[in-house]
Design a protein around this motif. Structure first.
Motif, PDB file in Angstrom:
ATOM      1  N   GLU A  28       0.804  -1.158   0.031  1.00  0.00           N
ATOM      2  CA  GLU A  28       0.042   0.089  -0.074  1.00  0.00           C
ATOM      3  C   GLU A  28       1.033   1.210   0.053  1.00  0.00           C
ATOM      4  O   GLU A  28       0.472   2.320  -0.682  1.00  0.00           O
ATOM      5  N   ALA A  40       2.187   1.664  -3.517  1.00  0.00           N
ATOM      6  CA  ALA A  40       1.157   2.154  -4.461  1.00  0.00           C
ATOM      7  C   ALA A  40       0.808   3.672  -4.143  1.00  0.00           C
ATOM      8  O   ALA A  40       0.748   4.586  -5.027  1.00  0.00           O
ATOM      9  N   ASP A  41       0.738   4.056  -2.908  1.00  0.00           N
ATOM     10  CA  ASP A  41       0.412   5.558  -2.508  1.00  0.00           C
ATOM     11  C   ASP A  41       1.631   6.348  -3.083  1.00  0.00           C
ATOM     12  O   ASP A  41       1.583   7.491  -3.795  1.00  0.00           O
ATOM     13  N   LYS A  89       3.890   5.682  -5.720  1.00  0.00           N
ATOM     14  CA  LYS A  89       3.593   5.939  -7.110  1.00  0.00           C
ATOM     15  C   LYS A  89       2.532   6.927  -7.404  1.00  0.00           C
ATOM     16  O   LYS A  89       2.809   7.757  -8.280  1.00  0.00           O
ATOM     17  N   ARG A  90       1.606   6.809  -6.830  1.00  0.00           N
ATOM     18  CA  ARG A  90       0.257   7.756  -7.246  1.00  0.00           C
ATOM     19  C   ARG A  90       0.507   9.146  -6.699  1.00  0.00           C
ATOM     20  O   ARG A  90       0.402  10.185  -7.508  1.00  0.00           O
ATOM     21  N   LEU A  91       1.358   9.431  -5.578  1.00  0.00           N
ATOM     22  CA  LEU A  91       1.674  10.637  -5.119  1.00  0.00           C
ATOM     23  C   LEU A  91       2.865  11.307  -6.016  1.00  0.00           C
ATOM     24  O   LEU A  91       2.806  12.633  -6.204  1.00  0.00           O
ATOM     25  N   SER A  92       3.601  10.435  -6.657  1.00  0.00           N
ATOM     26  CA  SER A  92       4.756  10.968  -7.269  1.00  0.00           C
ATOM     27  C   SER A  92       4.433  11.297  -8.786  1.00  0.00           C
ATOM     28  O   SER A  92       4.972  11.930  -9.678  1.00  0.00           O
ATOM     29  N   GLY A  93       3.042  10.680  -9.345  1.00  0.00           N
ATOM     30  CA  GLY A  93       2.668  11.016 -10.500  1.00  0.00           C
ATOM     31  C   GLY A  93       3.292  10.099 -11.803  1.00  0.00           C
ATOM     32  O   GLY A  93       3.440  10.464 -12.662  1.00  0.00           O
ATOM     33  N   PRO A 122       1.899   4.448 -15.313  1.00  0.00           N
ATOM     34  CA  PRO A 122       1.770   3.109 -15.000  1.00  0.00           C
ATOM     35  C   PRO A 122       3.020   2.197 -15.393  1.00  0.00           C
ATOM     36  O   PRO A 122       3.810   2.634 -16.227  1.00  0.00           O
ATOM     37  N   ARG A 151       3.951   4.192 -20.889  1.00  0.00           N
ATOM     38  CA  ARG A 151       4.064   3.376 -19.549  1.00  0.00           C
ATOM     39  C   ARG A 151       5.503   2.944 -19.574  1.00  0.00           C
ATOM     40  O   ARG A 151       6.563   2.899 -20.519  1.00  0.00           O
ATOM     41  N   ASP A 160       2.325  -2.104 -12.105  1.00  0.00           N
ATOM     42  CA  ASP A 160       0.782  -2.123 -12.019  1.00  0.00           C
ATOM     43  C   ASP A 160       0.013  -2.942 -12.963  1.00  0.00           C
ATOM     44  O   ASP A 160      -0.859  -3.337 -12.726  1.00  0.00           O
ATOM     45  N   ARG A 218      -2.709  -7.907  -9.959  1.00  0.00           N
ATOM     46  CA  ARG A 218      -2.055  -7.303 -10.971  1.00  0.00           C
ATOM     47  C   ARG A 218      -2.943  -7.708 -12.408  1.00  0.00           C
ATOM     48  O   ARG A 218      -3.135  -8.850 -12.528  1.00  0.00           O
TER      49      ARG A 218
END
Length: 129
Positions: free
Chosen positions: A11, A14-15, A17-21, A24, A50, A91, A116
């Motif tokens: 988790e 995943a956070d 990766k999401r926060l850093s923009g 995929p 990607r 991802d 995945r």
């Protein structure tokens, strides 16, 4: 009063990766006999925006490093563990080629156990279909 549970490593990754923009990340799986097809898939996936991660060593090619069977088996085990780490990082998974052997079948099962998404260049070889 209940307190939120701390995030596990998956988790947190995943956070992050999401926060850093980050775009995929897709990992290519399949027999190393398909290295040329993997290179083609790498181009298509990169053009689609990607980040591509793929096997870095072709165990099918003859190299002095793999001439000793004991060393070759140990290398394969290390590479298999490294590829599972790549699957955890990714991802999604793209299986390349028109053949799925035991190692690739295990990678597909592992990826699916992690939730995945798995795509195929040749959907007819999906062992789960």
């Amino acid at each position: 009063m209940s307190y939120p549970q701390p995030l596990g490593p998956e988790e947190r990754l995943a956070d992050a990766k999401r926060l850093s923009g980050l775009p995929p990340i897709v990992v290519l799986c399949g027999s190393t006999r398909f290295m040329a097809l993997m290179s083609e898939a790498e181009v298509r996936e990169t053009e689609a925006g990607r980040i591509v991660v793929k096997p870095g060593v072709d165990l099918k090619s003859a190299q002095e490093l793999r001439s000793d069977p004991v060393e070759a088996a140990a290398l394969k085990a290390r590479l298999d563990e490294l590829h599972r780490a790549k699957i955890r990082l990714a991802d999604e998974v793209l299986v390349v080629g028109d053949y799925v052997g035991d190692s690739t079948r295990a990678e597909i099962a592992y990826a699916r156990s992690l939730g995945r998404p798995v795509r195929f260049t040749h959907p007819g070889v999906d062992p789960g279909a």
